[in-house]
Design a protein around this motif. Structure first.
Motif, mmCIF file in Angstrom:
data_model
loop_
_atom_site.group_PDB
_atom_site.id
_atom_site.type_symbol
_atom_site.label_atom_id
_atom_site.label_comp_id
_atom_site.label_asym_id
_atom_site.label_seq_id
_atom_site.Cartn_x
_atom_site.Cartn_y
_atom_site.Cartn_z
ATOM 1 N N THR A 69 -26.972 -19.941 13.896
ATOM 2 C CA THR A 69 -28.213 -19.419 14.456
ATOM 3 C C THR A 69 -29.347 -20.395 14.181
ATOM 4 N N SER A 70 -30.461 -20.197 14.876
ATOM 5 C CA SER A 70 -31.604 -21.097 14.705
ATOM 6 C C SER A 70 -32.236 -20.984 13.323
ATOM 7 N N SER A 71 -31.959 -19.873 12.611
ATOM 8 C CA SER A 71 -32.545 -19.667 11.282
ATOM 9 C C SER A 71 -31.662 -20.223 10.169
ATOM 10 N N GLY A 72 -30.569 -20.886 10.535
ATOM 11 C CA GLY A 72 -29.696 -21.453 9.523
ATOM 12 C C GLY A 72 -28.553 -20.548 9.112
ATOM 13 N N GLY A 73 -28.457 -19.391 9.724
ATOM 14 C CA GLY A 73 -27.367 -18.475 9.426
ATOM 15 C C GLY A 73 -26.244 -18.612 10.439
ATOM 16 N N LYS A 74 -25.533 -17.545 10.652
ATOM 17 C CA LYS A 74 -24.457 -17.566 11.640
ATOM 18 C C LYS A 74 -24.241 -16.157 12.185
ATOM 19 N N VAL A 75 -23.595 -16.084 13.336
ATOM 20 C CA VAL A 75 -23.243 -14.803 13.929
ATOM 21 C C VAL A 75 -21.752 -14.816 14.242
ATOM 22 N N ILE A 76 -21.058 -13.798 13.766
ATOM 23 C CA ILE A 76 -19.630 -13.635 14.030
ATOM 24 C C ILE A 76 -19.492 -12.500 15.040
ATOM 25 N N SER A 77 -18.918 -12.805 16.191
ATOM 26 C CA SER A 77 -18.861 -11.843 17.290
ATOM 27 C C SER A 77 -17.441 -11.346 17.519
ATOM 28 N N SER A 78 -17.358 -10.051 17.815
ATOM 29 C CA SER A 78 -16.106 -9.428 18.239
ATOM 30 C C SER A 78 -16.393 -8.658 19.524
ATOM 31 N N VAL A 79 -15.478 -8.724 20.480
ATOM 32 C CA VAL A 79 -15.709 -8.042 21.745
ATOM 33 C C VAL A 79 -14.392 -7.539 22.310
ATOM 34 N N ASP B 290 -17.046 -3.057 24.233
ATOM 35 C CA ASP B 290 -17.368 -2.785 22.833
ATOM 36 C C ASP B 290 -17.667 -4.117 22.161
ATOM 37 N N SER B 291 -18.852 -4.221 21.567
ATOM 38 C CA SER B 291 -19.236 -5.492 20.946
ATOM 39 C C SER B 291 -19.780 -5.265 19.545
ATOM 40 N N LEU B 292 -19.526 -6.244 18.701
ATOM 41 C CA LEU B 292 -20.042 -6.218 17.334
ATOM 42 C C LEU B 292 -20.472 -7.626 16.967
ATOM 43 N N ASP B 293 -21.762 -7.798 16.717
ATOM 44 C CA ASP B 293 -22.304 -9.077 16.261
ATOM 45 C C ASP B 293 -22.728 -8.929 14.801
ATOM 46 N N LYS B 294 -22.020 -9.617 13.938
ATOM 47 C CA LYS B 294 -22.396 -9.632 12.521
ATOM 48 C C LYS B 294 -23.302 -10.840 12.303
ATOM 49 N N ILE B 295 -24.567 -10.571 12.058
ATOM 50 C CA ILE B 295 -25.553 -11.640 11.906
ATOM 51 C C ILE B 295 -25.821 -11.867 10.415
ATOM 52 N N PHE B 296 -25.608 -13.098 9.978
ATOM 53 C CA PHE B 296 -25.793 -13.463 8.575
ATOM 54 C C PHE B 296 -26.988 -14.398 8.425
ATOM 55 N N GLY B 297 -27.712 -14.250 7.323
ATOM 56 C CA GLY B 297 -28.836 -15.120 7.034
ATOM 57 C C GLY B 297 -28.381 -16.457 6.478
ATOM 58 N N ALA B 298 -29.368 -17.304 6.158
ATOM 59 C CA ALA B 298 -29.063 -18.646 5.647
ATOM 60 C C ALA B 298 -28.322 -18.603 4.321
ATOM 61 N N ASN B 299 -28.561 -17.551 3.541
ATOM 62 C CA ASN B 299 -27.873 -17.425 2.245
ATOM 63 C C ASN B 299 -26.606 -16.580 2.364
ATOM 64 N N ASP B 300 -26.112 -16.409 3.605
ATOM 65 C CA ASP B 300 -24.857 -15.720 3.906
ATOM 66 C C ASP B 300 -24.932 -14.211 3.666
ATOM 67 N N ASN B 301 -26.144 -13.647 3.599
ATOM 68 C CA ASN B 301 -26.263 -12.199 3.468
ATOM 69 C C ASN B 301 -26.237 -11.551 4.849
ATOM 70 N N ALA C 230 -25.192 -5.510 11.650
ATOM 71 C CA ALA C 230 -23.771 -5.351 11.992
ATOM 72 C C ALA C 230 -23.534 -3.971 12.597
ATOM 73 N N THR C 231 -24.234 -3.653 13.660
ATOM 74 C CA THR C 231 -24.075 -2.363 14.319
ATOM 75 C C THR C 231 -23.204 -2.505 15.561
ATOM 76 N N PRO C 232 -22.039 -1.870 15.593
ATOM 77 C CA PRO C 232 -21.209 -1.950 16.798
ATOM 78 C C PRO C 232 -21.869 -1.206 17.957
ATOM 79 N N ILE C 233 -21.796 -1.781 19.144
ATOM 80 C CA ILE C 233 -22.379 -1.174 20.332
ATOM 81 C C ILE C 233 -21.262 -0.856 21.316
ATOM 82 N N GLU C 234 -21.254 0.388 21.795
ATOM 83 C CA GLU C 234 -20.214 0.848 22.717
ATOM 84 C C GLU C 234 -20.824 1.044 24.104
#
Length: 239
Positions: free
Chosen positions: A163-173, A181-192, A196-200
């Motif tokens: 991501t632009s903030s130095g983190g990452k996003v792990i996607s499942s679809v 059904d999609s789930l984007d797990k968005i992590f910050g720069a320190n991996d927190n 992570a809310t699944p959307i149906e």
């Protein structure tokens, strides 16, 4: 002797039943080209998660519209289906490109130049559903969609996309005929983990197509009624 006959027939019946069941459950995997067209068709249309919100009001209501688009200022490439995706109320605008891979459908997701307006693209006439390829950012987030008999499943775990903030996003679809059904797990720069809310998403009946169909039917009824009235009038005149 009768016991032997009964046992033989029972064994034969069991073998035939097993063979039939095996044949019935065997499913032929469609060619990758067919998979690309099918998952693209399932992914296109109007969706929302109102059913999910009704069961869990803490989940935000999101609408999703997607449509096939043509890329201008780009060399034509065969075997790629480009889909424009627009989400509201969590605003998100992306170009989804589905293409053939060796054993799966490759999905490439790219954002747009911030100054490039694409809002409401799917509501425009079909000939105007185009995107300037020079306004599509080169960086993409990729994942593979694997075919299942009733849906396509993909994720890009564990690396995800930066991501632009130095983190990452792990996607499942998971894409099926009537939902995404999609789930984007968005992590910050320190991996927190930040989100992570699944959307149906579930398919919503598209307004343009039914209206067009009803218009054609109405036109046909109108035309038929005019012919009937004309013939009736001619008969009256003859009398």
């Amino acid at each position: 002797m009768n016991f032997v006959k009964v046992y033989t027939l029972t064994a034969l019946f069991s073998a035939l039943t097993f063979a039939y069941a095996t044949r019935a459950t065997a499913v032929t995997v469609p060619p990758i080209e067919t998979q690309v067209k099918q998952v693209t068709q399932w992914f296109t249309g109007l969706f929302d998660n109102s059913q999910q919100v009704a069961n869990n009001p803490s989940v935000p209501l999101i609408t999703l519209s997607s449509c096939n688009v043509e890329l201008t200022n780009a060399n034509p490439v065969t075997g790629i289906e480009n889909i424009y995706l627009e989400q509201k109320s969590i605003n998100r605008f992306r170009l989804y490109s589905f293409s053939q891979d060796n054993s799966a459908v490759n999905l490439s997701i790219r954002a747009f130049d911030p100054n490039y307006s694409v809002t409401g693209l799917c509501n425009r006439p079909e000939l105007e559903q185009t995107i300037d390829s020079s306004k599509v950012l080169p960086t993409s987030c990729n994942l593979e969609l694997l075919w299942e008999p009733t849906d396509y499943i993909g994720n890009n775990s564990p690396n995800g996309c930066p991501t632009s903030s130095g983190g990452k996003v792990i996607s499942s679809v998971t894409v099926s005929q009537n939902g995404i059904d999609s789930l984007d797990k968005i992590f910050g720069a320190n991996d927190n983990l930040l989100f992570a809310t699944p959307i149906e998403f579930r398919r919503v009946d598209s307004i343009p197509e039914p209206s067009f169909t009803l218009g054609i039917v109405a036109l046909g009824v109108w035309g038929t009624s005019k012919i009937f009235l004309r013939k009736h009038k001619q008969k009256s005149t003859v009398k």
